[in-house]
Motif scaffolding. Structure first.
Motif, mmCIF file in Angstrom:
data_model
loop_
_atom_site.group_PDB
_atom_site.id
_atom_site.type_symbol
_atom_site.label_atom_id
_atom_site.label_comp_id
_atom_site.label_asym_id
_atom_site.label_seq_id
_atom_site.Cartn_x
_atom_site.Cartn_y
_atom_site.Cartn_z
ATOM 1 N N ASP A 1 0.849 -1.186 0.000
ATOM 2 C CA ASP A 1 0.000 0.000 0.000
ATOM 3 C C ASP A 1 0.890 1.244 0.000
ATOM 4 O O ASP A 1 1.899 1.286 0.716
ATOM 5 C CB ASP A 1 -0.898 0.019 1.238
ATOM 6 N N VAL A 2 0.517 2.249 -0.798
ATOM 7 C CA VAL A 2 1.316 3.467 -0.911
ATOM 8 C C VAL A 2 0.385 4.675 -0.896
ATOM 9 O O VAL A 2 -0.658 4.665 -1.543
ATOM 10 C CB VAL A 2 2.145 3.493 -2.224
ATOM 11 N N THR A 3 0.786 5.729 -0.165
ATOM 12 C CA THR A 3 0.045 6.985 -0.141
ATOM 13 C C THR A 3 0.929 8.103 -0.662
ATOM 14 O O THR A 3 2.054 8.291 -0.173
ATOM 15 C CB THR A 3 -0.427 7.318 1.286
ATOM 16 N N LEU A 4 0.412 8.836 -1.664
ATOM 17 C CA LEU A 4 1.124 9.987 -2.221
ATOM 18 C C LEU A 4 0.430 11.266 -1.755
ATOM 19 O O LEU A 4 -0.785 11.297 -1.591
ATOM 20 C CB LEU A 4 1.103 9.949 -3.752
ATOM 21 N N THR A 5 1.219 12.326 -1.581
ATOM 22 C CA THR A 5 0.641 13.616 -1.189
ATOM 23 C C THR A 5 0.407 14.509 -2.393
ATOM 24 O O THR A 5 -0.228 15.549 -2.275
ATOM 25 C CB THR A 5 1.560 14.337 -0.189
ATOM 26 N N ALA B 1 -0.346 -1.854 -12.165
ATOM 27 C CA ALA B 1 -0.595 -3.143 -11.507
ATOM 28 C C ALA B 1 -0.565 -2.948 -9.997
ATOM 29 O O ALA B 1 0.473 -2.623 -9.422
ATOM 30 C CB ALA B 1 0.463 -4.162 -11.943
ATOM 31 N N LEU B 2 -1.726 -3.177 -9.365
ATOM 32 C CA LEU B 2 -1.842 -2.992 -7.913
ATOM 33 C C LEU B 2 -2.026 -4.351 -7.244
ATOM 34 O O LEU B 2 -2.902 -4.534 -6.408
ATOM 35 C CB LEU B 2 -3.031 -2.067 -7.608
ATOM 36 N N TYR B 3 -1.201 -5.309 -7.605
ATOM 37 C CA TYR B 3 -1.364 -6.667 -7.086
ATOM 38 C C TYR B 3 -0.063 -7.462 -7.204
ATOM 39 O O TYR B 3 0.877 -7.070 -7.888
ATOM 40 C CB TYR B 3 -2.471 -7.392 -7.850
ATOM 41 N N ALA B 4 -0.063 -8.622 -6.526
ATOM 42 C CA ALA B 4 1.014 -9.604 -6.655
ATOM 43 C C ALA B 4 0.387 -10.896 -7.162
ATOM 44 O O ALA B 4 -0.805 -11.137 -6.967
ATOM 45 C CB ALA B 4 1.682 -9.842 -5.298
ATOM 46 N N GLN B 5 1.185 -11.707 -7.843
ATOM 47 C CA GLN B 5 0.659 -12.979 -8.342
ATOM 48 C C GLN B 5 1.712 -14.069 -8.215
ATOM 49 O O GLN B 5 2.901 -13.791 -8.085
ATOM 50 C CB GLN B 5 0.215 -12.844 -9.799
ATOM 51 N N ASP B 6 1.243 -15.339 -8.237
ATOM 52 C CA ASP B 6 2.176 -16.457 -8.160
ATOM 53 C C ASP B 6 2.598 -16.870 -9.569
ATOM 54 O O ASP B 6 2.213 -16.252 -10.558
ATOM 55 C CB ASP B 6 1.573 -17.628 -7.371
ATOM 56 N N VAL C 1 -3.741 -14.228 -8.613
ATOM 57 C CA VAL C 1 -3.519 -13.050 -7.776
ATOM 58 C C VAL C 1 -3.425 -13.486 -6.322
ATOM 59 O O VAL C 1 -4.310 -14.163 -5.806
ATOM 60 C CB VAL C 1 -4.648 -12.019 -7.976
ATOM 61 N N THR C 2 -2.329 -13.124 -5.669
ATOM 62 C CA THR C 2 -2.085 -13.535 -4.284
ATOM 63 C C THR C 2 -2.260 -12.392 -3.285
ATOM 64 O O THR C 2 -2.405 -12.634 -2.094
ATOM 65 C CB THR C 2 -0.672 -14.112 -4.131
ATOM 66 N N ASP C 3 -2.231 -11.151 -3.773
ATOM 67 C CA ASP C 3 -2.400 -10.012 -2.881
ATOM 68 C C ASP C 3 -2.790 -8.801 -3.728
ATOM 69 O O ASP C 3 -2.438 -8.733 -4.909
ATOM 70 C CB ASP C 3 -1.102 -9.710 -2.114
ATOM 71 N N GLU C 4 -3.534 -7.873 -3.122
ATOM 72 C CA GLU C 4 -3.919 -6.645 -3.806
ATOM 73 C C GLU C 4 -3.536 -5.468 -2.923
ATOM 74 O O GLU C 4 -3.564 -5.566 -1.695
ATOM 75 C CB GLU C 4 -5.424 -6.632 -4.102
ATOM 76 N N PHE C 5 -3.185 -4.347 -3.565
ATOM 77 C CA PHE C 5 -2.671 -3.189 -2.846
ATOM 78 C C PHE C 5 -3.507 -1.948 -3.134
ATOM 79 O O PHE C 5 -4.262 -1.899 -4.100
ATOM 80 C CB PHE C 5 -1.207 -2.944 -3.234
ATOM 81 N N THR C 6 -3.325 -0.951 -2.272
ATOM 82 C CA THR C 6 -4.048 0.313 -2.407
ATOM 83 C C THR C 6 -3.065 1.439 -2.673
ATOM 84 O O THR C 6 -2.094 1.612 -1.934
ATOM 85 C CB THR C 6 -4.855 0.613 -1.131
ATOM 86 N N LEU C 7 -3.326 2.197 -3.723
ATOM 87 C CA LEU C 7 -2.555 3.403 -4.040
ATOM 88 C C LEU C 7 -3.471 4.592 -3.782
ATOM 89 O O LEU C 7 -4.575 4.659 -4.320
ATOM 90 C CB LEU C 7 -2.107 3.379 -5.505
ATOM 91 N N THR C 8 -3.010 5.520 -2.943
ATOM 92 C CA THR C 8 -3.807 6.682 -2.572
ATOM 93 C C THR C 8 -3.112 7.950 -3.040
ATOM 94 O O THR C 8 -1.903 8.111 -2.849
ATOM 95 C CB THR C 8 -3.997 6.741 -1.039
ATOM 96 N N ALA C 9 -3.868 8.833 -3.675
ATOM 97 C CA ALA C 9 -3.366 10.141 -4.102
ATOM 98 C C ALA C 9 -4.551 11.086 -4.184
ATOM 99 O O ALA C 9 -5.689 10.637 -4.352
ATOM 100 C CB ALA C 9 -2.661 10.043 -5.457
ATOM 101 N N PRO C 10 -4.320 12.396 -4.089
ATOM 102 C CA PRO C 10 -5.458 13.320 -4.174
ATOM 103 C C PRO C 10 -6.210 13.180 -5.494
ATOM 104 O O PRO C 10 -7.435 13.167 -5.522
ATOM 105 C CB PRO C 10 -4.804 14.707 -4.062
ATOM 106 N N THR D 1 -10.771 -1.230 -8.147
ATOM 107 C CA THR D 1 -11.741 -0.312 -7.548
ATOM 108 C C THR D 1 -11.159 1.090 -7.510
ATOM 109 O O THR D 1 -9.974 1.277 -7.216
ATOM 110 C CB THR D 1 -12.079 -0.746 -6.107
ATOM 111 N N ILE D 2 -12.001 2.062 -7.820
ATOM 112 C CA ILE D 2 -11.648 3.465 -7.594
ATOM 113 C C ILE D 2 -12.556 3.976 -6.485
ATOM 114 O O ILE D 2 -13.783 3.966 -6.629
ATOM 115 C CB ILE D 2 -11.827 4.318 -8.864
#
Length: 198
Positions: free
Chosen positions: A87-91, A115-120, A125-134, A167-168
């Motif tokens: 997960d990453v947050t940008l300002t 790509a907001l995920y990891a795979q085997d 898909v083994t994991d999903e991540f969240t990217l946050t920005a204004p 998802t957005i």
């Protein structure tokens, strides 16, 4: 000196393995050939000690959780695909710009991917991540957000915008009705409003 060399080689092999996995994330049936080609490239690079050959392999994709790297990776100076591994947050806002091609080859279709995920190794898909920005402004044609979640508003100024199992959490505004009509949103979720700019 030998320990540093082994660590660098281990890091390089890890990045190469990630590139092979990401090669399987394309949007067409030629992915298997691309992955095979990427595998051959990696094997050749392992036998070479030249930093130039290593750089050629790594430039095919961008993988980083560093905010500055993400901004650059999605800019016109970036790569056809950018992936995060946490997960990453940008300002600051994100500008997705430039025209790119599937697999990084100009012979491929116009295509760009976040790509907001990891795979085997079997592409599960083994994991999903969240990217946050204004805000994210999309100027790259055929830009796809694959899996995971983007938190923030999105302005689409290019054709072919796509959500793929992603998802957005925010609003999506298209610059024109034509751009909205060219989008593929049915495989994703938008929690806010989807509108055309007035």
């Amino acid at each position: 000196m030998m320990v540093k060399s082994n660590k660098k080689r281990g890091l390089f092999l890890g990045v190469c393995a990630s590139l092979i996995i990401l090669a399987g994330c394309g949007n067409n049936d030629e992915v298997a050939e691309d992955a095979s080609s990427a595998s051959s490239t990696v094997e050749s690079a392992e036998m070479a000690s030249s930093t130039t050959e290593s750089a050629e392999v790594v430039t095919t994709a961008s993988i980083s959780n560093d905010p500055e790297d993400i901004i650059t990776g999605l800019s016109a100076e970036g790569a056809w695909i950018h992936a995060i591994t946490d997960d990453v947050t940008l300002t600051e806002d994100i500008l997705v710009s430039g025209t790119f091609y599937d697999g990084g080859e100009e012979s491929g279709d116009v295509y760009r991917k976040l790509a907001l995920y990891a795979q085997d190794e079997d592409r599960n898909v083994t994991d999903e991540f969240t990217l946050t920005a204004p805000m994210m402004t999309v100027e790259s044609p055929n830009f796809r957000i694959q899996n995971g979640t983007f938190v923030g508003d999105v302005v689409v100024s290019a054709e072919g915008f796509e959500l793929a199992d992603s998802t957005i959490e925010g609003n999506v505004t298209f610059d024109s009705q034509e751009l909205m009509d060219s989008a593929k949103l049915e495989e994703g979720t938008i929690t806010g409003e989807t509108t055309v700019a007035e």
